[in-house]
Write a protein that holds these residues in place. Structure first.
Motif, PDB file in Angstrom:
ATOM      1  N   GLN A  49      -8.114   4.255   1.229  1.00 35.84           N
ATOM      2  CA  GLN A  49      -7.895   2.833   0.932  1.00 35.84           C
ATOM      3  C   GLN A  49      -6.752   2.332   1.812  1.00 35.84           C
ATOM      4  N   GLN A  51      -4.300  -0.938   2.632  1.00 32.63           N
ATOM      5  CA  GLN A  51      -3.788  -2.259   2.258  1.00 32.63           C
ATOM      6  C   GLN A  51      -2.959  -2.782   3.422  1.00 32.63           C
ATOM      7  N   ASN A  53      -0.452  -5.985   4.705  1.00 36.32           N
ATOM      8  CA  ASN A  53       0.326  -7.187   4.429  1.00 36.32           C
ATOM      9  C   ASN A  53       1.048  -7.570   5.704  1.00 36.32           C
ATOM     10  N   LYS A  72      -0.287   0.290   3.849  1.00 34.19           N
ATOM     11  CA  LYS A  72      -0.216   1.341   2.837  1.00 34.19           C
ATOM     12  C   LYS A  72      -1.584   1.999   2.841  1.00 34.19           C
TER      13      LYS A  72
END
Length: 164
Positions: A49, A51, A53, A72
């Motif tokens: 997964q 992530q 930002n 992440k």
């Protein structure tokens, strides 16, 4: 219409946007090989997964901005859900930006600037995961335009709910 030194008419057209990458660096990075710490044996199929930002801010020097890609990456076993590794990376770029209209600076910082430094982020992730004992993780290209649009929609929805 005014003429320049060469006798050509000087147009009042705006100049093309100009961007220079002045610096890029790892601001913060953490890699935890939980698989090795726990001593899990056997073949594992990872579920990764990612992530993403973004952060951008104006620097004290005129026309300079700092843009940070924050990743992440969490990898767990598909079968049992055990944590395999966790990689957190903040990668920053310092940009000199000129001739961009004020209303376009925000999207420029969160779309074009990350596009410029992303290949370096991809390389770091690949190297760190490989050096950490896993097959190199080659990130797919991130669509920063779609990411920007999704964030704008999320903010508009949050504002609408807050005022309703």
């Amino acid at each position: 219409m005014a003429e320049n030194e060469n006798g050509a008419a000087a147009a009042d057209a705006p100049q093309a946007p100009k961007m220079n990458v002045l610096a890029q660096f790892v601001r913060d990075m953490s890699f935890e090989n939980i698989l090795a710490q726990k001593g899990i044996n056997g073949e594992v199929q990872p579920d990764v997964q990612v992530q993403v930002n973004l952060d951008a801010k104006k620097r004290a020097t005129e026309n300079q901005y700092e843009v940070v890609i924050k990743l992440k990456i969490d990898s767990k076993s598909k079968s049992g859900g055990e944590q395999l590794f966790l990689l957190e990376l903040d990668y920053a770029g310092v940009f000199q930006i000129e001739n961009v209209p004020e209303e376009q600076v925000h999207p420029f910082l969160l779309i074009e600037c990350p596009r410029m430094i992303f290949p370096f982020v991809r390389r770091i992730v690949s190297d760190v995961t490989r050096d950490g004992g896993f097959p190199p993780l080659n990130l797919e290209t991130i669509d920063f335009l779609a990411l920007y649009r999704a964030e704008i929609q999320r903010r508009q929805a949050a504002t609408a709910q807050g005022t309703a």
